[in-house]
Scaffold this active site. Sequence first.
Site, mmCIF file in Angstrom:
data_model
loop_
_atom_site.group_PDB
_atom_site.id
_atom_site.type_symbol
_atom_site.label_atom_id
_atom_site.label_comp_id
_atom_site.label_asym_id
_atom_site.label_seq_id
_atom_site.Cartn_x
_atom_site.Cartn_y
_atom_site.Cartn_z
ATOM 1 N N ASP A 60 46.775 33.710 43.181
ATOM 2 C CA ASP A 60 47.040 34.825 42.364
ATOM 3 C C ASP A 60 48.545 34.957 42.411
ATOM 4 O O ASP A 60 49.322 34.774 43.322
ATOM 5 C CB ASP A 60 46.364 36.126 42.777
ATOM 6 C CG ASP A 60 46.871 37.341 42.233
ATOM 7 O OD1 ASP A 60 46.786 37.497 41.068
ATOM 8 O OD2 ASP A 60 46.955 38.315 43.228
ATOM 9 N N THR A 65 50.417 38.465 41.784
ATOM 10 C CA THR A 65 51.015 39.933 42.197
ATOM 11 C C THR A 65 50.405 40.109 43.578
ATOM 12 O O THR A 65 49.452 40.115 43.819
ATOM 13 C CB THR A 65 50.546 41.026 41.132
ATOM 14 O OG1 THR A 65 51.197 40.764 39.732
ATOM 15 C CG2 THR A 65 51.260 42.299 41.422
ATOM 16 N N ASP A 93 45.127 38.892 46.637
ATOM 17 C CA ASP A 93 45.280 40.153 47.426
ATOM 18 C C ASP A 93 44.617 41.364 46.957
ATOM 19 O O ASP A 93 44.468 42.406 47.566
ATOM 20 C CB ASP A 93 46.625 40.387 47.571
ATOM 21 C CG ASP A 93 47.173 41.533 46.397
ATOM 22 O OD1 ASP A 93 46.978 40.678 45.359
ATOM 23 O OD2 ASP A 93 48.202 41.974 46.758
#
Length: 655
Positions: A339, A341, A536
């Site tokens: 991922d 961000t 996250d």
Amino acid sequence: MASPRSGYAVTTPAARLLGAGGALVSLPVRLGAAMASLVALAIAWPAGRIGTGGTELAALFCFAAWVFAAVPVAAGVVRALCHVGRGLNPYYLDLFVGIALLGCFAGGRYATGALLAVVLVLGQVLEERSVRGMREAVAGLGRLSRIAARRLRRGDGGPEMVDAERVVPGDRVRVLPGEMIPVDGIVRVGESAVNQATVTGESLPRDVAPGAGVFAGTMNLTGPIEVDVERAAGDSVIGRVSAILAAAQEDKPLSARRVDACLAVYTPAVLMVCGATWMLTRDLDRAVSVLVVCLPCAFVLAGPSVMVAALAVCARLGVLVKTPRHFETATRLDTVVFDKTGTLTRGDLAVESVEVRDGVDPAELARAASTLAATSQHPVARAVAAWGEATGGANGATVEGVVETAGRGLRGRVAGKDVLLGNRAWMQANGVACGDDASDGVAEGRRVFVACDGERTACMRVSDTVRAEAAGVVSAMREAGLGETVLLTGDHENAAATVARAAGIGRFRAECLPEDKLAEVRRLRAEGRRVLVVGDGVNDALALAAGDIGVALNRSGAHIAVQTADVAVLHEDLSRLVDWLRVSRRAMRLMEQNLIGAGVVIAVSLVLTTTGMVGPLAAAVLHEGSAFLVLVNSARLLRYEPVALTPRERDLDRS
């Protein structure tokens, strides 16, 4: 693992590591019985040298020593005979020692039987001391993950610090700037900016005011707020850490399960060898010696001791591994999906570029914008202030009449000029025309406009900052065998391309919804790849669950992502991923060494005992020595040091 009140879970540290239930007699009781047996033997030795009746008195004390040693063993034998289940009988040692004690009793060798039991119990004590540090390190991870909440008392409204798990719906909590929001709820008092990257995947913070919803695990950035609790925190990642750690120590990787399956038939085979030795030699000492050296303690400890050491190392590094099976799976991975961000980026905003209108002095612009921005704690304002300081624009100019409107921008007089800093809506509300330049692919939320005396002077583009270690981590993972790297993000294409280029990732997909990430991971696995997924946020949960292993970066506590993932990194440093991979590989190598070494020692000892070169007591020492060597070899993993980027990897970071 058993609680202190339930006694020693099983008769050896090996069995305790296997997670068996409570036993009848705890280790301290066994140690006390062993000491009593030694005292009886110490009295028997001088008693045998007394004149008339000394031999009978010595035999009586030797028999008493045998009884002291045999009573706790008999309690374990009862457990062994009542054991029902697959795999290795967790009370195997009592079963073996009980047979050896019966053999010594049948031959009248009470002293030999007592000494044999004492040596084995003392060996258990040494093993217990060896694994205590490992267990304490694992338990330390649970203490690392505690979160407190500032709950407002219902009577006087004063704050009290409580554990987040004690907060219930209907309570109100106060969250100060820089603190983590402990629960899901609704803002009732105050305005602030909240970093919600773990929930939405968007790097820019969200401005919240009364009536706005906030989520547990997000970070309050700029102002104090009071939140009415909607959902309790008991089901968050914080409340689940202890249960996850306990389950991790109960489970075993596939290779260790195979060893258990083999050991399930080990006891009958050893008894057959022992019986054959006695029938061929008619030497009871030799048969007992064979029985003792064939105790499978070293085999049983080979896997669990390494796994507990690996869990301890990961705990020290702030990595929560839900089951030791993931250490084994990690050695077979070949593809990693990131991922963006909060994973490859830090969530810290920075000014990416500045477009200045013709005729505007860049130095004057930097001084005006950075001076006004320095009066606010909003993440975008901090980015502008940092940019001004870096460009030499922050020179201590005076600012007056500052007005900050949440979610829009700032207004103030800097060096006699009316300066505006904020988004397009803020400019339009103050009569400043911004033009239409949104066709370049930059998201509107990433634009910051500057106006002086009613005229727009500049447009700044802010972006998230790539982690300094990202490129080095991607390079190290590629060298570790994860050759295919993919970036999946819900952000726009320009931002995705920038991060992929900075991190050295060859392929990326932008503007991905959670189901798009899921489909991509499934496609990779359908191609036969073994996929590691790293994310996250809640928007990564589906992909985390779909990979062979999902790793959640959890310094901000997104409980859905961590609950879905197999591994949680409770640390800000992305290089902990490389540490976890390296620990996994070392752990599997050590396990193989333990199994091979245990097999060699038992084979050599078996030759020595069947030929009569080693007696029962020496056989007990050989047995404990092999088990202790396995623990020492496993403990080598505890010396693991976190990775440090090589000079070449640091160069990649700087580029």
